[in-house]
Each structure stands twice: as structure tokens, then as C-alpha cells.
Design a protein around this motif. Structure first.
Motif, short mmCIF file in Angstrom:
data_model
loop_
_atom_site.label_atom_id
_atom_site.label_comp_id
_atom_site.label_asym_id
_atom_site.label_seq_id
_atom_site.Cartn_x
_atom_site.Cartn_y
_atom_site.Cartn_z
N SER A 80 4.37 -9.28 31.52
CA SER A 80 5.38 -8.56 31.90
C SER A 80 4.82 -7.15 31.63
CB SER A 80 6.37 -8.54 30.85
OG SER A 80 6.35 -8.80 29.51
N HIS A 107 15.30 -5.21 31.52
CA HIS A 107 14.20 -6.16 32.09
C HIS A 107 13.04 -5.39 32.17
CE1 HIS A 107 12.75 -9.98 32.98
NE2 HIS A 107 13.70 -10.49 33.73
N CYS A 115 14.62 -7.82 27.04
CA CYS A 115 14.63 -8.36 28.27
C CYS A 115 15.89 -7.71 28.95
CB CYS A 115 14.56 -9.77 28.37
SG CYS A 115 13.85 -10.29 29.92
N ASP A 125 14.26 -16.79 30.68
CA ASP A 125 14.11 -15.09 30.12
C ASP A 125 15.73 -14.69 30.20
OD1 ASP A 125 13.30 -15.59 32.86
OD2 ASP A 125 12.90 -13.20 32.88
N TRP A 155 8.69 -8.29 27.50
CA TRP A 155 9.20 -9.42 27.03
C TRP A 155 8.32 -10.59 27.17
CZ3 TRP A 155 9.60 -13.12 30.94
CH2 TRP A 155 9.47 -12.52 32.17
#
Ligand code: ZN
Length: 297
Positions: free
Chosen positions: A261, A252, A10, A58, A256
Motif C-alpha cells: 500500500s 484508504h 484503511c 481489507d 494498511w
């Protein structure tokens, strides 16, 4: 002086400057279906500082355990500090910031904090592909954005049991992002910018000149409070054009939270960067790769 950077998935990194260990975000323990990082929060025994870009799960989940296990000091927004205090982190181990602060981390290392912007999460359900050009959604009020956020939450909650349980545990009662922050590290070897969500204030970015910039590549970019009229790849390139770093490190952009995602396609980002900032090198790190941040080319 050895300055290395480990990507921990992430937008989380571990920055090591000689003996100093600084975590950039702390989200390491993810859903079981996400690719393993190779380390868990409970295995972390050494940290001096934890800087947190914003208080979403996150990014923040894990900071409470790292701080308790290592005695590290958390730097983050007032919301980050509120959530961490509720998790039992002593206030003496936290520095609340809002932008404008410079904190000495070691004799020759400082970090300066700047206000930033979160990506426009309200503008989409599924995350747009990196080359998907998104237009419109301009000039919406807070209430109109909140109305659209409901669609995102319905979507996230439809992901299934694994994601639902993880979110329930990891959110830790955070009330929103708490205000996104940028961190600008200065070391004798060079300077490093840390961003953990795809948003910015142009007037702030254009006055920063980091040697290396960690830039978040996920969702719909936020330019001065409005969604970018273009693609995520164009947004990342626009940021690199404002900052003019020698290197860009993406964050990012891994998968994740599978189902939500997805793996961000880096090729369009590479293409846009080559067009906008041909002298900037794009670094794609693997997990735990101990990358020498300021190595000479
Ligand atoms: Zn976020």
C-alpha cells in the motif's frame, strides 16, 4: 446531538450518533508491520450496525467477530452476506442490499444505499502515486482485465510470508468485491457519504449532496466502469466536484499493508481539491480521533 467519527485505519470508521454505534467497514486487525490503530476487533464491545462497502478482506475482515460479540446487524452486498454466513453470523443479523434501499438505523437516523464501482485494481501492480497521471487501459473486456489481474496477484503473493498468511486468514473465501456500494447517512445534524474504494457512477454521485463525504484515495480511480485518464488526486477532486460537500475526509490512504500500500501523498490531493472545489475543506484524521463530523466552522 453528538456525532463523532473515529478512523480505524484503511477505510474503516466508527460513527457514533448519541448512543448509536455504526461501523463503516470492519477491517481493524492488520498485519503486524502495519501501524497499530490503538484498538483491536476483540476489544470492541458495542456496535449496533456494520455497513460494508464491499467484500474484499481489507473492508470485511472483522465484521464477523464484531457482529457475534455485539449483536450488531451487518448491511452489505449479497457476497458480503454469503461470506459472513459461512463465518457463522446468523442471517437474522444481516441485511443484503444492492442499492436502492433506505434502512432506518434509529428513530432519526437512516442510511440509503447506492450502487458504486471498485477502483481499477486490474490496471496496475504497485499502487500508483497520487499525482501519477495514468492514461489508457480503456475499453478492455472482462477477460482482458482478468488476465491483467494475474499480474497483481503474483505481485501480492511476492510480498512475503506475513502478507501471505494474513491474506489467507482475512479473505474468508470472498469471491471478488461483491459489487461496491455507497452509503448515505442522514442525521438531524447533517448527512454523511461513505465510500470505501476509488470508483463511482457519475450519474449517481452528481445527485447526492452530502454535508461531509468520506472518499477513498487509493489505486486507479474508476469512472463509470473505465479507469480515470489522470491521477488519483484528480479523481478525488472530480468526485468532490460532483458532490460539493462542505468537507472531504480521506480513507484508504494509510499504509494498511506495508510492501503493497504505502502512505498516499495527500499534498497533490489537497492541491487538486483547492483547484476544483475551493470551498470544500479537506480533513486528514488520525486514528481514533473522535472527530466532530458536523461541527460548525
Ligand atoms: Zn477492494
Amino acid at each position: 446531538m453528538a456525532v463523532t467519527l473515529d478512523w480505524l485505519g484503511c477505510a474503516t470508521f466508527r460513527l457514533t450518533i448519541n448512543d448509536l454505534v455504526v461501523f463503516l467497514d470492519a477491517y481493524i486487525d492488520r498485519v503486524p508491520s502495519a501501524a497499530p490503530i490503538g484498538i483491536t476487533v476483540d476489544a470492541i464491545k458495542r456496535a449496533n450496525w456494520i455497513v460494508v462497502g464491499h467484500s474484499h478482506f481489507d473492508h470485511l475482515y472483522g465484521a464477523e467477530r464484531i457482529a457475534k460479540a455485539t449483536g450488531a446487524t451487518i448491511i452489505g452486498s449479497y457476497e458480503t452476506v454469503r461470506v459472513m454466513e459461512a463465518q457463522g453470523v446468523p442471517l437474522s443479523q444481516m441485511i443484503p442490499v444492492a442499492g436502492g434501499e433506505t434502512i432506518r438505523l434509529a428513530t432519526d437516523v437512516t442510511v440509503s444505499v447506492f450502487p458504486s464501482q471498485h477502483s481499477c485494481v486490474w490496471s496496475h501492480k504497485a499502487l500508483p502515486a497520487s499525482d501519477q497521471v495514468c492514461i489508457g487501459d480503456l475499453g478492455l473486456t472482462y477477460q482482458e482485465q482478468q488476465e491483467r489481474m494475474k499480474a497483481l496477484w503474483d505481485y501480492v503473493l511476492s510480498l512475503g510470508e506475513e502478507a501471505r498468511l494474513h491474506l489467507a486468514a482475512a479473505a474468508q473465501g470472498a469471491r471478488g468485491d461483491g459489487g461496491a456500494l455507497l452509503y448515505f447517512f442522514e442525521t438531524p445534524e447533517g448527512s454523511l457519504l461513505f465510500q470505501d474504494t476509488s470508483g463511482h457512477w457519475s450519474g449517481i454521485l452528481k445527485n447526492l449532496r452530502p454535508d461531509v463525504a468520506i472518499l477513498a484515495a487509493a489505486g486507479r480511480g474508476n469512472v463509470d466502469g473505465e479507469p480515470i485518464q489522470g491521477s488519483l488526486a484528480q479523481f478525488v477532486a472530480r468526485q468532490a466536484d460532483l458532490l460539493r460537500p462542505q468537507r472531504v475526509i480521506l480513507s484508504h490512504h494509510d499504509n494498511w499493508l506495508p510492501g503493497f500500500s504505502g502512505e498516499v501523498n495527500v499534498m497533490p490531493i489537497r492541491t487538486e481539491l483547492a483547484r476544483w472545489v475551493p470551498r470544500t475543506e479537506l480533513i486528514e484524521m488520525g486514528y481514533l480521533s473522535a472527530y466532530r463530523v458536523f461541527q460548525r466552522r
